[in-house]
Motif scaffolding. Structure first.
Motif, PDB file in Angstrom:
ATOM      1  N   UNK A  84      -7.879   8.556  -1.434  1.00  0.00           N
ATOM      2  CA  UNK A  84      -7.467   7.466  -0.548  1.00  0.00           C
ATOM      3  C   UNK A  84      -7.952   6.125  -1.090  1.00  0.00           C
ATOM      4  N   UNK A  85      -9.173   6.085  -1.594  1.00  0.00           N
ATOM      5  CA  UNK A  85      -9.684   4.839  -2.161  1.00  0.00           C
ATOM      6  C   UNK A  85      -8.895   4.417  -3.387  1.00  0.00           C
ATOM      7  N   UNK A  86      -8.513   5.386  -4.199  1.00  0.00           N
ATOM      8  CA  UNK A  86      -7.715   5.069  -5.386  1.00  0.00           C
ATOM      9  C   UNK A  86      -6.335   4.534  -4.995  1.00  0.00           C
ATOM     10  N   UNK A  95       2.149   4.423   2.063  1.00  0.00           N
ATOM     11  CA  UNK A  95       3.580   4.175   1.909  1.00  0.00           C
ATOM     12  C   UNK A  95       4.072   4.723   0.582  1.00  0.00           C
ATOM     13  N   UNK A  96       5.310   5.157   0.566  1.00  0.00           N
ATOM     14  CA  UNK A  96       5.924   5.707  -0.640  1.00  0.00           C
ATOM     15  C   UNK A  96       6.666   4.608  -1.370  1.00  0.00           C
ATOM     16  N   UNK A  97       6.460   4.526  -2.672  1.00  0.00           N
ATOM     17  CA  UNK A  97       7.103   3.509  -3.495  1.00  0.00           C
ATOM     18  C   UNK A  97       8.060   4.193  -4.454  1.00  0.00           C
ATOM     19  N   UNK A 101       5.776   7.042  -6.165  1.00  0.00           N
ATOM     20  CA  UNK A 101       4.381   6.629  -6.131  1.00  0.00           C
ATOM     21  C   UNK A 101       3.953   6.418  -4.683  1.00  0.00           C
ATOM     22  N   UNK A 102       2.643   6.498  -4.469  1.00  0.00           N
ATOM     23  CA  UNK A 102       2.103   6.280  -3.132  1.00  0.00           C
ATOM     24  C   UNK A 102       0.941   5.300  -3.215  1.00  0.00           C
ATOM     25  N   UNK A 103       0.808   4.467  -2.173  1.00  0.00           N
ATOM     26  CA  UNK A 103      -0.289   3.515  -2.114  1.00  0.00           C
ATOM     27  C   UNK A 103      -0.624   3.250  -0.652  1.00  0.00           C
ATOM     28  N   UNK A 104      -1.802   2.688  -0.428  1.00  0.00           N
ATOM     29  CA  UNK A 104      -2.227   2.311   0.918  1.00  0.00           C
ATOM     30  C   UNK A 104      -2.351   0.798   0.955  1.00  0.00           C
ATOM     31  N   UNK A 105      -1.470   0.170   1.707  1.00  0.00           N
ATOM     32  CA  UNK A 105      -1.493  -1.284   1.814  1.00  0.00           C
ATOM     33  C   UNK A 105      -2.525  -1.712   2.842  1.00  0.00           C
TER      34      UNK A 105
END
Length: 325
Positions: A13-15, A54-56, A63-67
């Motif tokens: 999650x941090x990454x 969110x999925x990019x 890809x996935x990231x946490x905004x």
């Protein structure tokens, strides 16, 4: 859920929160040293625990990231992490680099100021004890210098892809004005600017303590296509860059264990011998620096190749004998 699995999921999650582009499943598997299937399960767990994921779309991958980052609770550093940061800053200051030390000390203050007071109070005793129990041994050698007045224009030129001008002074040679294409910085026993000659494109190194009147020039200056600073730095045994050689050393049985534990070069290989000795092989430039280092091994090392290293060692020995009068 076992503690180690929970820690891995929080690490993922941090990454994801730290990545602006997001991470693919292959990125997750590589960074966490797990299989792709395990990365999929960990991603699914993060999706359940962190609704902000969110999925990019990045065809052919996802890809996935946490905004928006994570909460202070999820981001609280450990005592050992804060101690390592403090030690890194202390090491830079002791080695004569106050500018870089101040940057890390500023980061440490920002991290602590963002922490809850209850968390900081809980960590304080451990931090104090660890700081008292650990220190850095300063070794003899060149004292590198790199203050903010030097680093700021160099970094600006690198980011803006603009030429860099400076006056370069070398012992025994007249000072001269140079304008180069900056490629990056190498920090070590001495600090260097890595730059390309604007006419030939040849990559050169310049010691920061010999540079003055540093200015960012007008125009565009891009590093040579495909240039990789880490690959360039890894070519040499030390800093000096010259002809690349295939090095082969024979370490006696008395020094074999230490040799296997030593990081000679990124390309190193070891071959154990029947008598307990070990052959060390790697490909590098910088034979003079390697010869200097081999002095520290005394009778425990024998140079098998190349001849240029043998010559460098002989010249170093002759210079040492001359110094004795």
């Amino acid at each position: 859920m076992r503690h180690d699995k929970a820690a891995l999921i929080l690490d993922l999650a941090r990454r994801l929160a730290a990545s602006s582009e997001g991470l693919s499943l292959d990125d997750m598997a590589r960074d966490l040293a797990v299989s792709r299937r395990t990365a999929e399960r960990m991603r699914d767990a993060v999706l359940m625990m962190f609704p902000a994921v969110e999925e990019v779309s990045d065809p052919p991958h996802k890809r996935w990231r946490i905004r928006g980052g994570l909460s202070a609770f999820e981001q609280a550093p450990t005592a050992s992490e804060l101690v390592e940061l403090a030690k890194a800053a202390s090491g830079l200051r002791l080695s004569g680099e106050p500018g870089r030390a101040a940057a890390l000390e500023g980061l440490e203050r920002k991290i602590k100021s963002a922490m809850r007071s209850t968390t900081l109070n809980r960590l304080a005793p451990d931090l104090e004890a660890l700081v008292r129990a650990e220190t850095i041994a300063v070794q003899a050698g060149p004292r590198p210098t790199a203050d903010e007045a030097e680093l700021t224009p160099i970094r600006h030129a690198v980011l803006a892809e603009r030429p860099l001008g400076f006056v370069y002074s070398r012992p025994g040679a007249p000072s001269r004005r140079r304008i180069v294409t900056p490629c990056g910085l190498m920090f070590g026993r001495a600090n260097y600017l890595v730059a390309a000659d604007r006419d030939s494109g040849r990559i050169q190194t310049f010691r920061l303590d010999r540079m003055s009147a540093i200015t960012v020039e007008e125009g565009t200056a891009r590093p040579p296509e495909g240039f990789d600073l880490q690959a360039f730095a890894s070519r040499s045994f030390g800093i000096y860059q010259d002809e690349v050689e295939h090095v082969e050393l024979l370490i006696t049985p008395e020094g074999a264990d230490e040799a296997r534990a030593w990081r000679w070069h990124p390309t190193q290989t070891f071959e154990d011998q029947p008598d307990g000795s070990v052959r060390v092989r790697f490909t590098a430039s910088g034979m003079r620096e390697l010869a200097w280092h081999l002095f520290t091994w005394g009778h425990q090392v024998r140079i098998l190749a190349p001849d240029r290293l043998k010559t460098a060692m002989a010249e170093a020995l002759d210079a040492a004998k001359a110094a004795l009068g």
